[in-house]
Design a protein around this motif. Structure first.
Motif, PDB file in Angstrom:
ATOM      1  N   HIS A   1       0.859  -1.175   0.000  1.00  0.00           N
ATOM      2  CA  HIS A   1       0.000   0.000   0.000  1.00  0.00           C
ATOM      3  C   HIS A   1       0.899   1.230   0.000  1.00  0.00           C
ATOM      4  O   HIS A   1       1.896   1.280   0.731  1.00  0.00           O
ATOM      5  CB  HIS A   1      -0.911  -0.004   1.230  1.00  0.00           C
TER       6      HIS A   1
ATOM      7  N   GLU B   1      -5.335  -5.222  -6.523  1.00  0.00           N
ATOM      8  CA  GLU B   1      -4.145  -4.846  -5.765  1.00  0.00           C
ATOM      9  C   GLU B   1      -2.908  -5.684  -6.058  1.00  0.00           C
ATOM     10  O   GLU B   1      -1.794  -5.267  -5.755  1.00  0.00           O
ATOM     11  CB  GLU B   1      -4.451  -4.870  -4.263  1.00  0.00           C
TER      12      GLU B   1
ATOM     13  N   THR C   1      -2.073   0.745  -4.437  1.00  0.00           N
ATOM     14  CA  THR C   1      -0.918  -0.071  -4.064  1.00  0.00           C
ATOM     15  C   THR C   1       0.124  -0.067  -5.178  1.00  0.00           C
ATOM     16  O   THR C   1      -0.131   0.385  -6.290  1.00  0.00           O
ATOM     17  CB  THR C   1      -1.327  -1.531  -3.763  1.00  0.00           C
TER      18      THR C   1
ATOM     19  N   SER D   1       2.285  -2.719   7.191  1.00  0.00           N
ATOM     20  CA  SER D   1       1.108  -1.922   7.518  1.00  0.00           C
ATOM     21  C   SER D   1       0.614  -2.216   8.931  1.00  0.00           C
ATOM     22  O   SER D   1       0.773  -3.330   9.443  1.00  0.00           O
ATOM     23  CB  SER D   1       0.007  -2.270   6.507  1.00  0.00           C
TER      24      SER D   1
END
Length: 157
Positions: free
Chosen positions: A43, A72, A116, A136
């Motif tokens: 991300h 993603e 992302t 994350s």
């Protein structure tokens, strides 16, 4: 039911029962495996994490999980299994999220990976992931730990 605090000290309730908090959750998170490696995404703001996101209007949570993995990572899901659901009581909102385990059949390069930088493959997820800055906050609480244990105990591969 397992209760703990998340990275931001919000209360989290995690269950491996069938949709204990909502039949129609608004968020999904997908723990993915591709060719014996964990498939994550990077991300742009949060760092490395498993793919996931919001359920869009007119789609089921499972459809959202499949779409989010493709968007993603470029991953095509071969097999997907619901493994649990968690609820976070945040300061401003309550978030309910389905967790899935998915086996990825193939990775296809995408023109865009949205928010992302695309797929990242890891042979293993570090035991002390919560202390590693490049991951994350989503990877830094009991949800990951308990889900990985559930996956291992229930022989998902």
């Amino acid at each position: 039911m397992i209760t703990f605090r998340d990275y931001y000290n919000n209360e989290v309730n995690l269950s491996f029962d069938d949709h204990p908090f909502s039949k129609y959750p608004k968020h999904v998170w997908v723990i993915c495996k591709y060719k014996e490696k964990w498939l994550l995404t990077k991300h742009k703001e949060r760092g490395l994490e498993f793919p996931g996101g919001k359920v869009e209007e007119g789609e089921t949570a499972k459809e959202a999980a499949i779409r989010e993995v493709m968007e993603e990572t470029g991953g095509t899901i071969q097999e997907i299994s619901y493994i649990g659901q968690y609820m976070v009581d945040g300061r401003n909102d309550t978030v309910i999220k389905n967790v899935y385990f998915a086996k990825i059949d193939k990775l296809t390069e995408q023109e865009t990976y949205y928010e992302t930088d695309g797929p990242i493959l890891h042979k293993y997820i570090p035991a002390k992931v919560k202390y590693i800055k490049k991951y994350s906050f989503i990877m830094k609480d009991g949800v990951l730990e308990h889900c990985m244990k559930f996956i291992k105990e229930n022989r998902f591969k």
